[in-house]
Design an enzyme around this catalytic site. Structure first.
Site, mmCIF file in Angstrom:
data_model
loop_
_atom_site.group_PDB
_atom_site.id
_atom_site.type_symbol
_atom_site.label_atom_id
_atom_site.label_comp_id
_atom_site.label_asym_id
_atom_site.label_seq_id
_atom_site.Cartn_x
_atom_site.Cartn_y
_atom_site.Cartn_z
ATOM 1 N N GLU A 419 19.320 6.872 3.299
ATOM 2 C CA GLU A 419 19.604 5.820 2.326
ATOM 3 C C GLU A 419 19.311 4.418 2.866
ATOM 4 O O GLU A 419 20.190 3.571 2.950
ATOM 5 C CB GLU A 419 21.074 5.904 1.881
ATOM 6 C CG GLU A 419 21.382 7.119 1.025
ATOM 7 C CD GLU A 419 20.864 7.007 -0.403
ATOM 8 O OE1 GLU A 419 20.139 6.034 -0.728
ATOM 9 O OE2 GLU A 419 21.188 7.905 -1.203
ATOM 10 N N GLU A 496 20.807 16.931 0.414
ATOM 11 C CA GLU A 496 22.223 16.921 0.045
ATOM 12 C C GLU A 496 22.342 17.539 -1.344
ATOM 13 O O GLU A 496 21.569 17.208 -2.239
ATOM 14 C CB GLU A 496 22.788 15.491 0.018
ATOM 15 C CG GLU A 496 22.770 14.822 1.380
ATOM 16 C CD GLU A 496 23.226 13.357 1.360
ATOM 17 O OE1 GLU A 496 23.952 12.952 0.440
ATOM 18 O OE2 GLU A 496 22.833 12.632 2.290
#
Ligand code: IPT
Length: 986
Positions: A419, A496
């Site tokens: 991220e 994820e």
């Protein structure tokens, strides 16, 4: 360093000064001096509060505290009050204004001092001071001389101390700043913790570095070994098992018939580097080749499927400082739950963790210490990932990741970080890694829209439909056609998915089916492994403790319990989510076909045949064993399926059960267990199981219903007594009861409370589902029972649920049993715009605890979209033990599709029979109390046993981060009729 400001290094973007170049982590037989233990410590409030001469050897620190190294200073004092600062949790947001590279001047700074002795004869001329993890920036002085400074919290930093180290007493002084420019690159979703949190040592640098490249050619069975050594003198290589004794480690050496390394067969060959000076460096060599073949992720020529988890380093008392026992516990728990892969989210772990992965067999995505997520809320403005001023810091982090961990066969993928948006610095880091190590692939999810510099198409939290489209190669095109062609040729991973926050994740089976259907899908990693709850006690001598989450330390900005989203509870007890995941990802699938009396075994392993497993069968009649034994299944190759006929003993067991006519369901269970000990579990440990009903239950005896009669202001129906005005059941036999009444509320689970597009729980509350009123419309006794009509609706609403309760009952003189049947018919009216949380009846009995015995799926909790792990049997537990202690209390503990249950309080017994099934939840507190609680210790027994008998629940889904339940698992408000029977002895 800026001469004017000695602390300029804190905010400048430089990754450090005075450091040695990064290199592999390895052990040698050269002497070392361990510097773990108690250090003198003082916490300065900020840069204006530093101790001026603290680095001088003779500074008097006797008045300072002692602090353990390694440790996170904010965790000191727990489970009581933290002594130094306090842990603080934010997910995406920085806990300070975003003004890179500046950080607050009020910057808590730990001043550490440690005196140590250097023994006579210690070869100080090649001594190196090593820090394995310091959060977040630090400067180091040895004997008053400044060695340099460093950043990169979860990366190793080394300093040459040849010139400063002297025999006898030495004094090390380290200043550690909580915040630094590096904090902008370390915005991982976790507690902000500081300090020297991994080991410190003085080591001797002989062999400086080496890179083991051990490839496997699956077409020939040949291994190729080449070890690139950097050393001041000549170094030889030996691998006795392979007959390699070589003066030149570089080889390459070709070895015929080598056994490759894999997660399932983590074959390591012991080797050694020996230098001319006599230094010995042990090697553990695993031969393996990672490759993308026709868009499929392969190792050693065979596709692999990642059944993985994202692992943060966590311990509820020590934070990110872990002992090797804890690391081992993680690896063993993973292996025991069929997990075969781990992403080291979002930083390189303690180096010893990777040794354990090599040893026990886990595929590793080793991730860099990098996340700049806090720039996203500002539209990624000034994101370091695309700012040339930060390029050196990015390259430094990439190099330190790869150099430290390059010799681990378990590491098959380098992940740049998490991220951090996209940008030239990430591309440059990927480029550097690719040039340094061409034996592994490069991962970075943030580049999914172009995949310009990565080798895997990685996504997070997408739903199964989008995943299936990716599996088919039908994802939407990228902006640039060249990128598009590249991306379409890449294997896809879910870095994820299955957000394991609170009760959930639901829908794992749906994901697994899609993953297994498409070769392009290489599997994925559940978010995440463990809840990062912090153990607190409620007061000093109170034994009661609880797990703290964001906000519990008075943080100004925080993200609450989003930090508790793991498959393990903070104390490493497996949650129901982990038990479910283990079943969903079984590497062997057992199915039983009762019609043809066959059992099939499908082997989904990468390389292992099923010969290492013992198969066993059990037959149970109403939960009573009526036969069991070994089942012989020929060893089945990976990818293959074997079918066997039921052997004679299984057939005989069923025939005799049929003859017995118990009237109960008969179930056959086949289970696959380890035939012999593995490094990660003992013989007998279960890997997989399958179950089928082989004979149905007979329908229950209907009864001739008694009339309902008015008596002393009550209505009596056999042994049951109802309130004449409300129609409420008050007494059944000797048992005082309250309810049952229709109930649709559940204490919102985290997946209800959070969710993009408006959390479901907000919509439920806006509609008023938490304050439904139960209005009685009629109570009509008749010659064969009692009918109570009612309507359930919240104040102000023009929608509701009409409900008709039909009670019938009888007394059976033969059995002495009183039977009472309740049919509940529900008819929604008006405009329903939300699904129902649950649909069932709620009632309560006096008591603080009770024994519960049931026949149906178990032993753990199960919900409609998380029930793969529950198997039909007869179980015994207690109300207390049936509560699942989610860190933030919420709906839990449901036993799904129960056939019958017996609840025994101190002196009474209630039997419950489904028609044919009912979901059962038992609690020592009400749903309202569960809804109101923030932590487990808020829950107090209220003297009643609360029972929920549900027709259905809304699914769990994964909406806290990801999709909600799939359409079939949504509980719509539609007409429903369900029945349950109560009985009690007299
Ligand atoms: C995703 C993060 O990568 C991970 O660190 C964690 O925060 C997770 O979410 C939620 O628990 S990012 C999210 C915006 C999808």
């Amino acid at each position: 360093m800026n001469d004017l400001d000695p602390n300029a290094y804190v905010e400048d973007r430089s990754p450090g000064t005075g450091r040695l170049r990064p290199r592999a982590a390895f052990t040698t037989d050269l002497p070392t001096i361990a510097l773990d233990g108690d250090w003198r410590f003082r916490l300065a409030a900020g840069l204006d509060d530093l101790t001026e001469d603290f680095a001088t050897p003779h500074f008097d620190d006797t008045g300072w505290d002692l602090l353990a190294v390694p440790s996170c200073w904010q965790m000191t004092g727990l489970p009581g009050e933290p002594r130094y600062g306090a842990p603080a949790y934010t997910n995406i947001r920085y806990p300070f204004p975003v003004d890179p590279p500046r950080v607050p001047r009020r910057n808590p700074t730990g001043e550490y001092r440690r005196a140590f002795d250097v023994p006579a004869g210690f070869p100080s001329a090649s001594a190196v001071l090593r820090f394995e993890g310091v959060d977040s920036a630090f400067a180091v002085w040895l004997n008053g001389i400044r060695l340099g400074d460093g950043k990169g919290s979860r990366l190793t930093t080394e300093f040459d101390v040849a010139a400063q180290l002297r025999p006898g007493r030495n004094v090390l002084a380290v200043r550690v700043h909580q915040w630094s420019s590096g904090s902008y690159l370390e915005d991982q979703d976790m507690w902000w913790l500081s300090g020297i949190f991994r080991s410190v040592s003085v080591v001797i640098r002989g062999v400086e570095d080496f890179f083991v490249r051990a490839a496997y050619d699956h077409t020939t069975g040949r291994g190729t070994l080449a070890v690139d050594v950097t050393a001041p003198d000549r170094v030889s290589l030996s691998v006795p098992e392979l007959g390699i004794v070589a003066a030149d480690p570089a080889g390459p050496y070709v070895v015929e018939g080598v056994e490759p390394w894999s997660d399932e067969n983590p074959r390591l060959y012991a080797g050694e580097l020996v230098s001319e000076a006599g230094e010995r460096v042990p090697l553990r060599i695993g031969f393996r080749t990672v490759a993308v073949v026709d868009g499929v992720l392969t190792v050693n020529g065979r596709p692999i499927s990642l059944r993985g988890v994202n692992r943060h380093e966590w311990h509820p008392l020590t934070g990110r400082t872990l002992t090797e026992d804890t690391m081992l516990a993680d690896v063993l728990l993973m292996k025991q739950h069929n997990i075969n892969a781990v992403r080291t989210s979002h930083y390189p772990p303690d180096r010893r963790f990777l040794d354990l992965c090599d040893e026990h067999g886990l595929w590793v995505f080793c991730e860099g210490d990098l996340e700049t997520h806090g720039f996203e809320p500002g539209g990624w403005r000034r994101n370091p990932s695309d700012d040339p001023d930060w390029r050196e810091a990015y390259l430094d982090r990439a190099a330190r990741l790869v150099e430290r961990d390059k010799n681990h066969p378990s590491v098959i993928v380098w992940s740049l970080g998490n991220e951090s948006g996209t940008g030239a610095n990430l591309a440059a880091a990927a480029d550097w890694i690719r040039r340094r190590d061409d034996t592994r692939l490069i991962h970075y999810e943030g580049d999914w829209a172009s995949c310009a510099y990565v080798d895997l198409y990685s996504r997070m939290y997408i739903g199964v439909d989008e995943l299936a489209a990716v599996g088919r190669g039908q994802e939407a095109p990228t902006a640039d056609p060249a990128d598009d062609a590249h991306r379409r040729a890449l294997p896809a991973v879910l870095c994820e998915y299955g957000h394991a926050m609170g009760n959930g994740p639901g829908g794992l089976t749906d994901y697994q089916l899609v993953i297994e259907a498409h070769p392009r899908l290489a599997g994925g990693f559940i978010w995440e492994w463990i809840d990062h709850g912090i153990l607190r006690s409620t007061d000093e001598d109170d034994a009661r403790s609880f797990y703290a989450y964001g906000g519990d330390f008075g943080e100004e900005v925080h993200d609450g319990n989003f930090v508790a989203d793991g498959l393990l509870f903070p104390d490493r007890t497996p949650s129901p989510g982990l038990v479910e995941f283990k079943k969903v990802i079984e590497p062997v699938r057992i199915s039983i076909d009762p019609a043809h009396r066959r059992i099939s075994v499908r082997n989904l392993h990468h390389v292992r045949d099923t010969g290492y497993l013992d198969f066993r069968w059990t037959m149970e009649d109403g939960g009573e064993s009526v036969g069991s034994g070994a089942l012989s299944v020929p060893a089945t190759a990976p990818g293959a399926t074997t079918e066997v006929e039921w052997p004679a003993d299984v057939r005989a067991a069923l025939d005799s059960a049929r003859k017995n006519r118990s009237g109960h369901e008969v179930w056959l269970t086949v289970s696959a267990v380890l035939a012999a000990d593995e490094t990660w579990a003992g013989a007998g440990h279960e890997i997989a199981w399958g179950q089928a009903q082989v004979a149905p239950a007979t329908a229950p005896q209907p009864f001739t219903p008694l009339p309902a009669v008015a008596r002393d202001g009550y209505l009596a129906l056999g042994a049951a007594r109802f309130d004449a005005r409300s129609g409420a059941l008050l007494q059944f036999g000797d048992l005082e009861v309250a309810g049952p009444l229709l109930d649709i509320w559940r204490a919102p689970i985290d997946n209800d409370v959070r969710g993009s597009g408006g959390p479901l729980a907000d919509r439920w509350r806006a509609a008023g589902l938490h304050r439904m009123r139960h209005e009685i419309l009629g109570v009509e006794p008749d010659g064969s029972g009692l009918t109570v009509t009612a309507r359930l609706a919240p104040a102000g609403a023009s929608f509701g649920l009409g409900v008709v309760y039909r009670w019938t009952g009888c007394d059976e003189p033969d059995t002495g049993l009183a039977r009472l049947r309740l049919e509940t018919a529900v008819t929604p009216d008006g405009p329903w715009t939300v699904p129902l949380p649950r649909l069932g009846i709620a009632m309560s009995l006096p008591g603080t605890d009770a024994e519960v015995e049931w026949f149906g799926p178990g032993p753990g909790e199960a919900y409609r979209d998380s029930r793969a792990a529950a198997r039909v049997g007869r179980y015994r537990s207690t109300v207390s033990a049936m509560q699942t202690p989610y860190v933030r209390p919420q709906e839990n503990g449901n036993r799904h599709r129960v056939r019958r249950a017996r609840i025994t309080t101190a002196d009474r017994t209630l039997l419950i029979t489904g028609d044919p099934v009912i979901d059962l939840t038992v609690r020592p507190w009400s749903t309202a109390a569960l809804t109101a609680a923030d932590h487990q210790h808020d829950l107090v027994r209220d003297g009643r046993i609360h029972l929920h008998l549900d027709h259905a629940h809304h699914g769990l889904g994964s909406a806290a981060c990801g999709p909600g339940p799939l359409a079939p698992d949504v509980l719509a408000a539609v007409p429903a009729v369900f029945s349950v029977e109560f009985s009690t002895g007299r």
